[in-house]
Design an enzyme around this catalytic site. Structure first.
Site, PDB file in Angstrom:
ATOM      1  N   LYS A 115       0.837  -1.218   0.000  1.00  0.00           N
ATOM      2  CA  LYS A 115       0.000   0.000   0.000  1.00  0.00           C
ATOM      3  C   LYS A 115       0.861   1.254   0.000  1.00  0.00           C
ATOM      4  O   LYS A 115       0.517   2.251  -0.639  1.00  0.00           O
ATOM      5  CB  LYS A 115      -0.930   0.009   1.223  1.00  0.00           C
ATOM      6  N   LYS A 196      -9.640  -4.190 -12.359  1.00  0.00           N
ATOM      7  CA  LYS A 196     -10.469  -4.552 -11.212  1.00  0.00           C
ATOM      8  C   LYS A 196     -11.324  -3.349 -10.794  1.00  0.00           C
ATOM      9  O   LYS A 196     -10.832  -2.222 -10.743  1.00  0.00           O
ATOM     10  CB  LYS A 196      -9.526  -4.954 -10.071  1.00  0.00           C
ATOM     11  N   LYS A 199     -12.727   2.042  -6.448  1.00  0.00           N
ATOM     12  CA  LYS A 199     -12.980   3.478  -6.403  1.00  0.00           C
ATOM     13  C   LYS A 199     -11.744   4.264  -6.837  1.00  0.00           C
ATOM     14  O   LYS A 199     -11.848   5.328  -7.423  1.00  0.00           O
ATOM     15  CB  LYS A 199     -13.432   3.909  -5.004  1.00  0.00           C
TER      16      LYS A 199
END
Ligand code: TRP
Length: 329
Positions: A115, A196, A199
């Protein structure tokens, strides 16, 4: 597996709910609510671990999630729905667990480095972000949950939760069962650009989108790039539209559009029309329920209030024991 076994899962409030979340998680939660003692919550603290610099969207996202939980069929009489930040006991347990959580365990969780790489625009070398899986552990074990329905990406987090529970039980007393992932097997839902649905890619179809917006997103959705003209033959496997058919359409329709694509017997617009019809069929009852809730916003407050109160009781009971065994009472 028994009715009394507790299931717990949460969703972060960092964006509106899209149809990928619906079929990948929420519909599964709905199915589980009659089989187990289910606790479902909105993880608003978790959304701060990556979104601390932009907290203005959290409230709106929390309301959107809560509304969609109900609209998609979670029933407050058959499961417990609550909001994480209203139960301070989660934060207390997170703090106490931080005393026994080895740094190395947290640093080794793959999503920690991944991340940080992915969200380069944010400074994620924070204490809170490192502690993400520990907060998640507190969320789970404070309710002594046995099963945690999650996607495959959450499995390393669950592994940490089990290790922390084990460590706590070893150091103090057997308090926490080790939670197990209840893997939600689901094909990846592609977004309108073929990646995929997410958002962060701006390719999602939201439950809160107006029908016209969804129709437009699907009409302009990417198909097999090699099929430029109506008379070109296509390969359905290369078209994200076909992958959505696999999720939302009947077997007969899937065969029909696949065959039509391969033989140029059907145009992309007609293929998409079938998809639009099927997605609308799933969303229509959800839209109706949303409209009802929008005109009756009191209901959302009541549901959150009632669920939070119930969850808080369970959490507090656990904390009485935790404080005691950690020498605090
Ligand atoms: N990390 C989860 C997600 O991003 C959300 C979450 C927070 C969660 N606490 C949890 C999921 C506890 C399951 C159990 O989706």
């Amino acid at each position: 597996m028994a009715q009394e076994d507790r299931v717990l899962s949460g969703m972060q409030s960092s964006g509106r709910l899209h149809i990928g979340n619906l079929v990948g998680a929420l519909q599964n939660w709905v199915r589980l609510q009659d089989k187990y003692d289910c606790f479902y919550f909105i993880a608003d603290w978790h959304s701060l671990t990556t979104g601390y610099a932009n907290p203005s969207t959290i409230k709106e996202s929390t309301e959107d999630l809560l509304m969609n939980f109900l609209a998609a069929g979670l029933d407050p009489d058959r499961c417990t729905i609550f909001i994480q930040s209203r139960i301070l006991q989660h934060a207390e347990l997170h703090l106490l667990l931080s005393m026994i959580a080895p740094l190395g365990w947290l640093e080794r969780v793959p999503s920690y480095k991944e991340k940080q790489q992915e969200l380069k625009d944010r400074d994620l070398s924070t204490y809170g972000f490192l502690g993400y899986p520990l907060l998640q552990t507190a969320d789970i074990i404070i309710y002594k949950a046995k099963y945690v329905p999650v996607g495959i990406d959450q499995v390393p987090h669950l592994e940490i939760s089990r290790e922390i529970a084990r460590r706590f039980n070893f150091l103090y007393r057997e308090v926490f069962p080790e939670p197990e992932a209840l893997l939600t097997e689901f094909p990846k839902v592609p977004g309108v650009d073929g990646r995929k649905m997410s958002k962060s890619y701006d390719n999602a179809i939201y439950l809160s989108d107006a029908p016209e917006v969804i129709e437009n997103k699907l009409r302009t959705m990417m198909t097999d790039p090699a099929r430029k003209r109506r008379t070109d033959r296509g390969n359905p496997e290369l078209s994200p539209v076909f992958h959505l058919h696999n999720i939302f359409s009947s077997k007969e329709e899937q065969d029909e559009v696949a065959e039509g694509c391969r033989t140029a017997g059907i145009g992309c617009i007609d293929c998409k029309k079938i998809l639009i019809k099927n997605i609308f069929r799933i969303l229509e009852p959800i839209w109706a329920k949303r409209a009802e809730l929008i005109s009756n916003p009191r209901i959302l407050n009541e549901v959150a209030e009632k669920g939070t109160e119930k969850a808080r009781k369970v959490a507090e009971e656990t904390m009485v024991l935790v404080r005691e065994v950690m020498g605090l009472r």
